[in-house]
Scaffold this active site. Sequence first.
Site, PDB file in Angstrom:
ATOM      1  N   ASN A   1       0.619  -0.694   0.188  1.00 32.93           N
ATOM      2  CA  ASN A   1       0.019   0.150  -0.040  1.00 32.93           C
ATOM      3  C   ASN A   1       0.617   1.413   0.133  1.00 32.93           C
ATOM      4  OD1 ASN A   1      -1.793  -2.007   0.232  1.00 32.93           O
ATOM      5  ND2 ASN A   1      -2.767  -1.495   2.722  1.00 32.93           N
TER       6      ASN A   1
ATOM      7  N   THR B   1     -18.510  39.214 -28.939  1.00 34.27           N
ATOM      8  CA  THR B   1     -19.035  38.255 -27.436  1.00 34.27           C
ATOM      9  C   THR B   1     -20.636  37.789 -27.331  1.00 34.27           C
ATOM     10  OG1 THR B   1     -19.981  40.679 -27.313  1.00 34.27           O
ATOM     11  CG2 THR B   1     -17.870  40.304 -26.074  1.00 34.27           C
ATOM     12  N   HIS B   2     -20.977  37.197 -27.059  1.00 37.06           N
ATOM     13  CA  HIS B   2     -21.782  36.091 -27.682  1.00 37.06           C
ATOM     14  C   HIS B   2     -21.880  35.197 -28.890  1.00 37.06           C
ATOM     15  CE1 HIS B   2     -24.010  37.673 -24.513  1.00 37.06           C
ATOM     16  NE2 HIS B   2     -22.930  39.162 -24.515  1.00 37.06           N
TER      17      HIS B   2
ATOM     18  N   LYS C   1     -13.221  18.646 -48.963  1.00 38.25           N
ATOM     19  CA  LYS C   1     -12.980  18.423 -47.429  1.00 38.25           C
ATOM     20  C   LYS C   1     -11.718  18.356 -46.639  1.00 38.25           C
ATOM     21  CE  LYS C   1     -16.143  18.059 -44.840  1.00 38.25           C
ATOM     22  NZ  LYS C   1     -16.609  19.643 -44.258  1.00 38.25           N
TER      23      LYS C   1
ATOM     24  N   ASN D   1     -10.405  18.792 -43.713  1.00 42.26           N
ATOM     25  CA  ASN D   1     -10.875  18.702 -41.752  1.00 42.26           C
ATOM     26  C   ASN D   1     -10.494  19.640 -40.647  1.00 42.26           C
ATOM     27  OD1 ASN D   1     -14.185  18.703 -42.906  1.00 42.26           O
ATOM     28  ND2 ASN D   1     -13.608  16.176 -43.161  1.00 42.26           N
TER      29      ASN D   1
ATOM     30  N   GLU E   1     -10.803  19.379 -33.459  1.00 42.12           N
ATOM     31  CA  GLU E   1     -11.670  18.616 -32.961  1.00 42.12           C
ATOM     32  C   GLU E   1     -11.873  17.124 -31.945  1.00 42.12           C
ATOM     33  OE1 GLU E   1     -14.090  16.871 -36.494  1.00 42.12           O
ATOM     34  OE2 GLU E   1     -13.971  19.332 -37.180  1.00 42.12           O
TER      35      GLU E   1
ATOM     36  N   TYR F   1      -6.462   1.300   3.407  1.00 43.28           N
ATOM     37  CA  TYR F   1      -6.515   0.820   2.162  1.00 43.28           C
ATOM     38  C   TYR F   1      -8.279  -0.219   1.559  1.00 43.28           C
ATOM     39  CZ  TYR F   1      -5.162  -1.639  -1.890  1.00 43.28           C
ATOM     40  OH  TYR F   1      -4.947  -2.161  -3.818  1.00 43.28           O
TER      41      TYR F   1
ATOM     42  N   GLN G   1      -6.823   1.029  -6.905  1.00 42.24           N
ATOM     43  CA  GLN G   1      -6.316  -0.135  -8.111  1.00 42.24           C
ATOM     44  C   GLN G   1      -6.636   1.330  -9.394  1.00 42.24           C
ATOM     45  OE1 GLN G   1      -4.941  -3.593  -7.881  1.00 42.24           O
ATOM     46  NE2 GLN G   1      -6.525  -4.228  -9.834  1.00 42.24           N
TER      47      GLN G   1
ATOM     48  N   LYS H   1      -5.306   4.628 -10.362  1.00 38.67           N
ATOM     49  CA  LYS H   1      -3.891   4.452 -11.138  1.00 38.67           C
ATOM     50  C   LYS H   1      -4.483   4.313 -12.997  1.00 38.67           C
ATOM     51  CE  LYS H   1      -2.029   0.367 -10.661  1.00 38.67           C
ATOM     52  NZ  LYS H   1      -1.345  -0.635 -10.494  1.00 38.67           N
TER      53      LYS H   1
HETATM   54  N1  ARG Z   1      -1.488  -3.926  -7.068  1.00 37.50           N
HETATM   55  C1  ARG Z   1      -2.568  -2.612  -6.107  1.00 37.50           C
HETATM   56  C2  ARG Z   1      -3.028  -2.113  -6.333  1.00 37.50           C
HETATM   57  O1  ARG Z   1      -2.773  -0.865  -7.444  1.00 37.50           O
HETATM   58  C3  ARG Z   1      -0.912  -2.892  -5.383  1.00 37.50           C
HETATM   59  C4  ARG Z   1      -1.792  -2.444  -3.577  1.00 37.50           C
HETATM   60  C5  ARG Z   1      -2.693  -4.178  -3.291  1.00 37.50           C
HETATM   61  N2  ARG Z   1      -2.384  -3.592  -1.931  1.00 37.50           N
HETATM   62  C6  ARG Z   1      -3.256  -4.723  -0.879  1.00 37.50           C
HETATM   63  N3  ARG Z   1      -3.877  -5.443   0.218  1.00 37.50           N
HETATM   64  N4  ARG Z   1      -4.113  -5.831  -2.050  1.00 37.50           N
HETATM   65  O2  ARG Z   1      -3.602  -0.980  -4.907  1.00 37.50           O
END
Ligand code: ARG
Length: 457
Positions: A116, A161-162, A290, A292, A297, A324, A329, A332
């Site tokens: 963690n 403006t607008h 065209k 574009n 966009e 935790y 996870q 990420k």
């Molecule tokens: N891959 C896990 C994450 O991104 C690592 C941590 C896992 N920890 C646990 N107590 N299961 O969170």
Amino acid sequence: MKAKDTKTVVGNIDPDVLHFTVGKDPILDLKLVKWDCLGSAAHVTMLTKMKYTPRLFSKQDRNNVVVELQEIMKRVEKDEFIITEADQDCHLAIERTLTEKLGDVGRRVHTGRSRNDQVATAIRLYIRDELLCTMEENIALANSLISFGKKYKKLPMVGRTHLQPAMPSSVGVWATCYGEGLLDDMHGLWSAFDFTNRNPLGSAASYGVPLPTDRPLTAALLGFAEPIHNVMYAGNSRGKTEYVAVTALSNVMLTLSRLAEDLIIFSMPEFAYFKLPKEFCTGSSIMPQKYNPDVCELIRGKAARVMGLVTSIAATVKAMAGGYNRDLQDTKELMMEAFETTRAALRIMSRLVSGITPNPERLREAFEPGVFATDRALELVASGMPFRDAYHQVRDNLEALKSMDPDNVIAQKTHTGATNGLDFEMYADWLKNQKEAIVEERKKIDKAFAGLLKPLK
Ligand code: ARG
């Protein structure tokens, strides 16, 4: 162990459960390997210096671990480091590799830490680095916009403006508006940088360990400003760090999205103020004529996406119990996508901006008489007429404004930040200071890492 269970470093797990819980970590974590190796080097260095019997690592053991960690860092650079599903994530893949190479020494590395605090540290190192890269790319685009604005500071452009014609302005004001916007977005990026630049390592599972660990030491070794003080908060700040960083990115995307929208509108044939570089436009499969503005966009679309990522991260953590939880996870991937998207948008927009050509004829033609109305009313004020009377007099005689000259009118606005009051020296200093501040932070970090990876004597 049930016959079908998969053997992992941390026990045997049902393969479906393993597959579900591991998710995309074997791929996503490849981006964290370098940072986790650095975090591990700091942790093992600290354990080596820790006053504790029996001794966990001799200096030689520690040096061997650091050499292996550097080997892993090289392998991941060359796409030769593999995280398997049984590894679960980069943390256990690195521990497995160290154990394969160093036996018991490898098996000691996890002493006094948890995945963690380990992952929280790797993520902060990743975000810190990505923020610096984003800032560099943001400054590069701000620089392109400000240079463009300087080149065309005397070229008139209708201010709107607008979206309706409003007042005389210039290409200089338009371009530096977005350049200054990006410079302003640096505040959010720096604030996210400072937020990120504290070390969660040593908080372990969120509640510390009964060992005399030295958390200020690992913070210094990794170039962090300080450890996050409260161990539980160190854990809880995961997700929040991602939220803070991605919010700063979403501010940048907001600026980019409005710039993109302006470019879409002003490059339409009906306006034709600007010509976008041909290589940035794509054709149609059916309509031969065209060109574009797809890049613009998509930047508008990516802005929506990054804003969605902010919300997704916030929603993931907002009702999470303290300590935790595995749903962390998922933040990420959201965070990584936000960096990838924002940085790609900044880079492509820099190239696009340096290829824009303004069309002076069309820009001047757009000055219908009404655009001069406010300027004319203020001329009447100069002869002593109260503003409201001047306003009505001009409103009733708009045709009389036909003879006004846009170049002359934009030269009259000399106050701070107006058409003839843009301070390009100030912009140059602002850009320079920002560039220097980024270099300064990089130097501090590089120095810390160089020291960290040196053998202990
Ligand atoms: N891959 C896990 C994450 O991104 C690592 C941590 C896992 N920890 C646990 N107590 N299961 O969170």
